[in-house]
Write a protein that holds these residues in place. Structure first.
Motif, PDB file in Angstrom:
ATOM      1  N   SER A 105     -35.804 -30.421  -8.707  1.00  0.00           N
ATOM      2  CA  SER A 105     -36.285 -29.051  -8.490  1.00  0.00           C
ATOM      3  C   SER A 105     -37.366 -28.593  -9.448  1.00  0.00           C
ATOM      4  O   SER A 105     -37.789 -27.449  -9.385  1.00  0.00           O
ATOM      5  CB  SER A 105     -35.133 -28.033  -8.547  1.00  0.00           C
ATOM      6  N   LEU A 106     -37.833 -29.460 -10.336  1.00  0.00           N
ATOM      7  CA  LEU A 106     -38.811 -29.062 -11.350  1.00  0.00           C
ATOM      8  C   LEU A 106     -40.064 -29.915 -11.260  1.00  0.00           C
ATOM      9  O   LEU A 106     -40.034 -31.051 -10.766  1.00  0.00           O
ATOM     10  CB  LEU A 106     -38.209 -29.197 -12.748  1.00  0.00           C
ATOM     11  N   ARG A 107     -41.149 -29.355 -11.753  1.00  0.00           N
ATOM     12  CA  ARG A 107     -42.408 -30.086 -11.888  1.00  0.00           C
ATOM     13  C   ARG A 107     -43.037 -29.733 -13.222  1.00  0.00           C
ATOM     14  O   ARG A 107     -42.903 -28.602 -13.700  1.00  0.00           O
ATOM     15  CB  ARG A 107     -43.388 -29.699 -10.773  1.00  0.00           C
ATOM     16  N   GLY A 108     -43.782 -30.693 -13.767  1.00  0.00           N
ATOM     17  CA  GLY A 108     -44.496 -30.439 -15.012  1.00  0.00           C
ATOM     18  C   GLY A 108     -45.832 -31.145 -15.014  1.00  0.00           C
ATOM     19  O   GLY A 108     -46.026 -32.144 -14.308  1.00  0.00           O
ATOM     20  N   ARG A 160     -46.208 -24.057 -20.473  1.00  0.00           N
ATOM     21  CA  ARG A 160     -46.565 -23.041 -19.478  1.00  0.00           C
ATOM     22  C   ARG A 160     -46.795 -23.705 -18.126  1.00  0.00           C
ATOM     23  O   ARG A 160     -46.799 -23.033 -17.089  1.00  0.00           O
ATOM     24  CB  ARG A 160     -47.837 -22.303 -19.911  1.00  0.00           C
ATOM     25  N   GLN A 161     -47.009 -25.026 -18.146  1.00  0.00           N
ATOM     26  CA  GLN A 161     -47.196 -25.758 -16.889  1.00  0.00           C
ATOM     27  C   GLN A 161     -45.977 -26.641 -16.637  1.00  0.00           C
ATOM     28  O   GLN A 161     -46.059 -27.872 -16.574  1.00  0.00           O
ATOM     29  CB  GLN A 161     -48.481 -26.571 -16.951  1.00  0.00           C
ATOM     30  N   PHE A 162     -44.850 -26.005 -16.592  1.00  0.00           N
ATOM     31  CA  PHE A 162     -43.571 -26.667 -16.328  1.00  0.00           C
ATOM     32  C   PHE A 162     -42.695 -25.628 -15.654  1.00  0.00           C
ATOM     33  O   PHE A 162     -42.552 -24.517 -16.185  1.00  0.00           O
ATOM     34  CB  PHE A 162     -42.944 -27.126 -17.647  1.00  0.00           C
ATOM     35  N   VAL A 167     -41.316 -22.416  -6.969  1.00  0.00           N
ATOM     36  CA  VAL A 167     -42.165 -21.329  -7.468  1.00  0.00           C
ATOM     37  C   VAL A 167     -43.605 -21.808  -7.611  1.00  0.00           C
ATOM     38  O   VAL A 167     -44.546 -21.126  -7.194  1.00  0.00           O
ATOM     39  CB  VAL A 167     -41.635 -20.806  -8.820  1.00  0.00           C
ATOM     40  N   LEU A 168     -43.769 -23.003  -8.183  1.00  0.00           N
ATOM     41  CA  LEU A 168     -45.119 -23.539  -8.409  1.00  0.00           C
ATOM     42  C   LEU A 168     -45.801 -23.919  -7.099  1.00  0.00           C
ATOM     43  O   LEU A 168     -47.003 -23.731  -6.936  1.00  0.00           O
ATOM     44  CB  LEU A 168     -45.040 -24.789  -9.298  1.00  0.00           C
TER      45      LEU A 168
END
Ligand code: NI
Length: 178
Positions: A105-108, A160-162, A167-168
Motif C-alpha cells: 500500500s505504500l510507494r516511495g 516527503r516523497q513516501f 493517495v499518491l
C-alpha cells in the motif's frame, strides 16, 4: 507450485543476507522458482526475492509483459537470477517511484543507478550477463537489495516523497491495498 505467504516489513527474515546457491538444477531449487513466479503473479508483482517468502537463498525472479502496479514500465523478460552481482555502468542515478510486496500500500521515491550490468546464474546453472537501464535496472537493483536485507524505504532520501499509493496515485489500481 504453491502460492506462498509474502513476509511483510518488520519480519526479521527480510533483514538477512541470503545464502548463496551452491547446487543448481535440483528439485528443491526448481520448486522454489515455481513458487516465486506463482506467488509473484498472483500478487501482480514485477519481481520477487526468495527472502520475501522466507527462503534464505540468493535468488530473485522478475519480469512481466505488463504490470498494473507499474503501467508505464516497458516489458522485462521473465528471469530467474541466482547469486547475482550488479555493477553500475557510470555514476548516473535517477529517482523513481517504487513499491514492494513486502511493504504493501505504500510507494516511495528511490534513487537507483540508471545503467547497470548484472550477472548471475539461472536455475540450471547457466551464466546470465545483461546490461539494463531504466525500469529494468531499477527492478533488478530493488530485487537484489532483498538479498542483502535492504527494503526500499531504507533507500528513500526524502520522506516527503513516501506515502500511500491510494493517495499518491489515486488513478492506479495497484492491487496492493491489503
Ligand atoms: Ni520488494
Amino acid at each position: 507450485m504453491t502460492v506462498r505467504e509474502i513476509l511483510k516489513m518488520g519480519d526479521a527474515r527480510l533483514l538477512r543476507v541470503a545464502r548463496p546457491v551452491t547446487a543448481f538444477d535440483t528439485r528443491e531449487l526448481h520448486e522454489l522458482v515455481a513458487d516465486l513466479f506463482e506467488t509473484m503473479q498472483v500478487a501482480n508483482g514485477a519481481g520477487l526475492a526468495s527472502p520475501q517468502i522466507g527462503a534464505d537463498v540468493a535468488m530473485v525472479v522478475f519480469g512481466f509483459a505488463h504490470t498494473p502496479r507499474y503501467p508505464d514500465a516497458d516489458a522485462v523478460p521473465p528471469t530467474v537470477l541466482i547469486n547475482p552481482q550488479i555493477t553500475p555502468l557510470g555514476d548516473a542515478e535517477e529517482d523513481g517511484w517504487e513499491g514492494c510486496l513486502s511493504v504493501p500500500s505504500l510507494r516511495g521515491m528511490v534513487p537507483r543507478f540508471t545503467r547497470i550490468r548484472y550477472e548471475g546464474f539461472d536455475a540450471l546453472g547457466r551464466r546470465i550477463e545483461r546490461e539494463a537501464s531504466g525500469f529494468h535496472a531499477r527492478l533488478v537493483q530493488h530485487e537484489c537489495d532483498h538479498l542483502i536485507g535492504k527494503l526500499y524505504p531504507m533507500r528513500v532520501r526524502d520522506f516527503r516523497q513516501f506515502g500511500y499509493t491510494s493517495v499518491l496515485f489515486p488513478e492506479l489500481d495497484a492491487g496492493d491495498d491489503d
